[in-house]
Design a protein around this motif. Structure first.
Motif, PDB file in Angstrom:
ATOM      1  N   ARG A  45       2.343   7.018   4.099  1.00 30.27           N
ATOM      2  CA  ARG A  45       3.743   7.244   4.467  1.00 30.27           C
ATOM      3  C   ARG A  45       3.833   8.147   5.694  1.00 30.27           C
ATOM      4  O   ARG A  45       4.624   7.903   6.617  1.00 30.27           O
ATOM      5  CB  ARG A  45       4.502   7.851   3.289  1.00 30.27           C
ATOM      6  CG  ARG A  45       5.999   7.965   3.523  1.00 30.27           C
ATOM      7  CD  ARG A  45       6.704   8.558   2.304  1.00 30.27           C
ATOM      8  NE  ARG A  45       6.644   7.676   1.151  1.00 30.27           N
ATOM      9  CZ  ARG A  45       7.518   6.703   0.892  1.00 30.27           C
ATOM     10  NH1 ARG A  45       8.522   6.489   1.730  1.00 30.27           N
ATOM     11  NH2 ARG A  45       7.380   5.969  -0.190  1.00 30.27           N
ATOM     12  N   THR A  87      -0.122  -4.881   5.244  1.00 32.41           N
ATOM     13  CA  THR A  87       0.861  -4.712   4.187  1.00 32.41           C
ATOM     14  C   THR A  87       2.034  -3.877   4.679  1.00 32.41           C
ATOM     15  O   THR A  87       1.885  -3.078   5.620  1.00 32.41           O
ATOM     16  CB  THR A  87       0.223  -4.065   2.949  1.00 32.41           C
ATOM     17  OG1 THR A  87       1.149  -4.092   1.860  1.00 32.41           O
ATOM     18  CG2 THR A  87      -0.183  -2.625   3.213  1.00 32.41           C
ATOM     19  N   GLN A  93       3.811  -1.854   2.570  1.00 28.32           N
ATOM     20  CA  GLN A  93       4.099  -0.888   1.512  1.00 28.32           C
ATOM     21  C   GLN A  93       3.112   0.264   1.612  1.00 28.32           C
ATOM     22  O   GLN A  93       2.043   0.143   2.217  1.00 28.32           O
ATOM     23  CB  GLN A  93       4.047  -1.536   0.139  1.00 28.32           C
ATOM     24  CG  GLN A  93       2.737  -2.200  -0.229  1.00 28.32           C
ATOM     25  CD  GLN A  93       2.884  -3.069  -1.470  1.00 28.32           C
ATOM     26  OE1 GLN A  93       3.721  -3.954  -1.533  1.00 28.32           O
ATOM     27  NE2 GLN A  93       2.062  -2.792  -2.474  1.00 28.32           N
ATOM     28  N   TYR A  94       3.500   1.385   1.047  1.00 28.51           N
ATOM     29  CA  TYR A  94       2.724   2.618   1.184  1.00 28.51           C
ATOM     30  C   TYR A  94       1.640   2.662   0.118  1.00 28.51           C
ATOM     31  O   TYR A  94       1.770   3.323  -0.911  1.00 28.51           O
ATOM     32  CB  TYR A  94       3.646   3.832   1.098  1.00 28.51           C
ATOM     33  CG  TYR A  94       4.663   3.863   2.208  1.00 28.51           C
ATOM     34  CD1 TYR A  94       4.280   4.088   3.523  1.00 28.51           C
ATOM     35  CD2 TYR A  94       6.021   3.629   1.946  1.00 28.51           C
ATOM     36  CE1 TYR A  94       5.212   4.102   4.549  1.00 28.51           C
ATOM     37  CE2 TYR A  94       6.951   3.648   2.965  1.00 28.51           C
ATOM     38  CZ  TYR A  94       6.542   3.884   4.262  1.00 28.51           C
ATOM     39  OH  TYR A  94       7.472   3.892   5.274  1.00 28.51           O
ATOM     40  N   ASP A 143       4.841   2.032  -2.863  1.00 30.43           N
ATOM     41  CA  ASP A 143       6.279   1.805  -2.687  1.00 30.43           C
ATOM     42  C   ASP A 143       6.536   0.903  -1.487  1.00 30.43           C
ATOM     43  O   ASP A 143       5.849   0.988  -0.457  1.00 30.43           O
ATOM     44  CB  ASP A 143       6.997   3.138  -2.465  1.00 30.43           C
ATOM     45  CG  ASP A 143       6.935   4.042  -3.684  1.00 30.43           C
ATOM     46  OD1 ASP A 143       6.788   3.508  -4.801  1.00 30.43           O
ATOM     47  OD2 ASP A 143       7.030   5.269  -3.499  1.00 30.43           O
ATOM     48  N   LEU A 144       7.547   0.069  -1.593  1.00 30.62           N
ATOM     49  CA  LEU A 144       7.939  -0.768  -0.478  1.00 30.62           C
ATOM     50  C   LEU A 144       8.524   0.079   0.647  1.00 30.62           C
ATOM     51  O   LEU A 144       9.259   1.035   0.410  1.00 30.62           O
ATOM     52  CB  LEU A 144       8.980  -1.804  -0.919  1.00 30.62           C
ATOM     53  CG  LEU A 144       8.559  -2.833  -1.970  1.00 30.62           C
ATOM     54  CD1 LEU A 144       9.714  -3.800  -2.231  1.00 30.62           C
ATOM     55  CD2 LEU A 144       7.319  -3.588  -1.545  1.00 30.62           C
ATOM     56  N   SER A 145       8.192  -0.306   1.872  1.00 28.38           N
ATOM     57  CA  SER A 145       8.733   0.404   3.034  1.00 28.38           C
ATOM     58  C   SER A 145      10.181   0.010   3.268  1.00 28.38           C
ATOM     59  O   SER A 145      10.708  -0.937   2.664  1.00 28.38           O
ATOM     60  CB  SER A 145       7.905   0.051   4.270  1.00 28.38           C
ATOM     61  OG  SER A 145       8.099  -1.316   4.609  1.00 28.38           O
ATOM     62  N   ALA A 192      10.338  -3.520   4.624  1.00 28.12           N
ATOM     63  CA  ALA A 192      10.137  -4.511   3.570  1.00 28.12           C
ATOM     64  C   ALA A 192      11.402  -4.715   2.751  1.00 28.12           C
ATOM     65  O   ALA A 192      11.702  -5.831   2.314  1.00 28.12           O
ATOM     66  CB  ALA A 192       8.983  -4.096   2.667  1.00 28.12           C
ATOM     67  N   GLN A 193      12.152  -3.650   2.538  1.00 28.89           N
ATOM     68  CA  GLN A 193      13.360  -3.747   1.728  1.00 28.89           C
ATOM     69  C   GLN A 193      14.554  -4.297   2.510  1.00 28.89           C
ATOM     70  O   GLN A 193      15.367  -5.051   1.959  1.00 28.89           O
ATOM     71  CB  GLN A 193      13.714  -2.369   1.182  1.00 28.89           C
ATOM     72  CG  GLN A 193      12.678  -1.798   0.217  1.00 28.89           C
ATOM     73  CD  GLN A 193      13.060  -0.413  -0.261  1.00 28.89           C
ATOM     74  OE1 GLN A 193      14.070  -0.238  -0.945  1.00 28.89           O
ATOM     75  NE2 GLN A 193      12.278   0.581   0.101  1.00 28.89           N
ATOM     76  N   SER A 224       5.356  -6.653  -0.726  1.00 32.02           N
ATOM     77  CA  SER A 224       6.095  -6.206   0.459  1.00 32.02           C
ATOM     78  C   SER A 224       6.378  -7.360   1.413  1.00 32.02           C
ATOM     79  O   SER A 224       7.437  -7.417   2.042  1.00 32.02           O
ATOM     80  CB  SER A 224       5.320  -5.098   1.182  1.00 32.02           C
ATOM     81  OG  SER A 224       4.170  -5.586   1.838  1.00 32.02           O
TER      82      SER A 224
END
Length: 403
Positions: A193, A263, A265-266, A272-274, A277-278, A307
């Motif tokens: 992150r 990817t 995501q972290y 967790d999705l970044s 990604a969201q 993600s």
């Protein structure tokens, strides 16, 4: 696909590190007695001769996030269409060439000093005067790796008529500054992150610096006039592709982006999705994966990436998902041409190389990747529609489209 660390750049796969077959002792002894091996980069396919120059950038408004330094310093290289004058630039500067080459030789079980990055010539003329005015593309490398590891893609794009700016994220890999000072590896590789946030800040600062360069009367070798900053794209490998998406979410100066097997995501597979990604991105974006890495959900696969699925579903702009099923994560960096050549030079077994790069033919993989990257940026930075992006091509059967 997952985040690349310096010492596992070739051995990494989403389900764990690929097995590393160490060469026989006799092979290693033979390598130690041999002259250091110099690579031969694939020929660029475009019509322009190319030049390159390195720039030392200092962000006076930002402290270095990994050290006690009061200011963040970066090294970038600019690759551009140029008058073909002057010597060829080396693949890596002398101070950082050794440790960067040892990352690869160590993974392959070869003695230190087996590979000569500093003596390997590129196709670019060092500090040659720039020719013309062109769209700009940024490049961010994989986690813990150097900006040099995208050189074969960068040279090709420059030869096609782009100015390509490659970024070293200081602290993640050895970075050589003017005067021979080499910044060591100090970044926290266990905190994706934070490293992605640092990269986004680096990239946005580079964009600001390019704007200053374009307006400067003192820009070297006509470089400022070569920058068409109305048309900016970006691509990145692994965490560099992640950083490209996150930067585009925050900075609309980048008009089109490519993620090479990174990817979003972290931490993989359970991070967790970044934000990208969201939320997705409203501008053209290409996902380019390998070995089953795609946006299509496949819970049974170790490369299933939520993600990418989320990013695809949230996208409101043009999108494309391509895959090289017979390739691996390492296929998208310079390892695709360098590792097979190193293996041939030192007699490494074919199964060892397949463990790192899959079974795709290296030359075919490079041609296909260059074709799709060039077509993507031609369509979205030059407004030249590209049939290659519409459906699978019999010319490149190694590439799979995921609708």
């Amino acid at each position: 696909m997952s985040l690349v660390s310096r010492r596992t750049v070739l051995a990494l796969a989403a389900g764990g590190a690929a097995a590393i077959a160490v060469p026989q002792a006799a092979q290693a002894r033979s390598a130690a007695r041999s002259a250091p091996f110099r690579l031969t980069l694939p020929e660029p396919t475009g019509r322009y001769p190319i030049g390159t120059t390195a720039l030392h950038l200092t962000d006076a408004a930002r402290k270095d996030p990994w050290t006690s330094a009061a200011r963040r310093e970066l090294m970038v290289s600019v690759w551009y269409p140029a008058f073909p004058v002057g010597p060829r630039a080396p693949y890596a500067p002398p101070g950082s060439a050794g440790p960067l080459a040892e990352d690869v030789s160590g993974v392959l079980g070869l003695p230190a000093g087996s590979i000569d990055y500093a003596g390997t010539p590129t196709h670019a003329h060092a500090d040659a005067p720039a020719l013309g005015r062109h769209p700009v593309i940024l490049y961010s490398p994989g986690a813990g790796t150097s900006r040099i590891l995208g050189t074969h893609h960068v040279e090709d794009l420059a030869s096609r008529g782009y100015v390509v700016v490659t970024i070293d994220h200081t602290g993640e890999a050895p970075v050589e500054f003017p005067g021979g000072r080499v910044a060591p590896v100090v970044a926290d590789s266990n905190n994706p992150r934070r490293t992605v946030a640092v990269r986004v800040a680096d990239i946005r600062f580079v964009l600001d610096s390019l704007a200053d360069l374009a307006e400067s009367e003192d820009a070297p070798d006509r470089l400022g006039r070569a920058l068409d900053l109305r048309r900016i794209g970006m691509f990145g490998y692994s965490q560099g592709g992640f950083a490209a998406a996150e930067t585009m979410l925050q900075d609309h100066r980048i008009k089109a982006g490519v993620n090479l097997d990174g990817t979003l995501q972290y931490g993989f597979p359970d991070g967790d999705l970044s934000e990208s990604a969201q939320q997705g991105i409203d501008r053209p974006f290409l996902l380019f994966g390998a070995q089953g890495h795609a946006h299509v959900p496949n819970p049974e696969s170790p490369l299933n990436d939520p993600s990418w699925t989320s990013f695809w579903n949230a996208r409101s702009g043009w999108k494309l998902d391509l895959e090289i099923p017979a390739g691996t994560h390492g296929s998208f960096a310079d390892y695709q041409f360098s590792v097979p050549a190193i293996a041939a030079r030192f007699g490494l077994p074919p199964e060892q190389i397949a463990g790192h790069l899959g079974t795709v033919d290296p030359a075919v993989s490079i041609r296909a990747q260059r074709a799709y990257l060039g077509a993507f940026f031609d369509q979205f930075l030059r407004n030249q529609p590209q049939p290659l992006l519409r459906h699978p091509s019999p010319k490149y059967p190694q590439i799979v489209f995921h609708p």
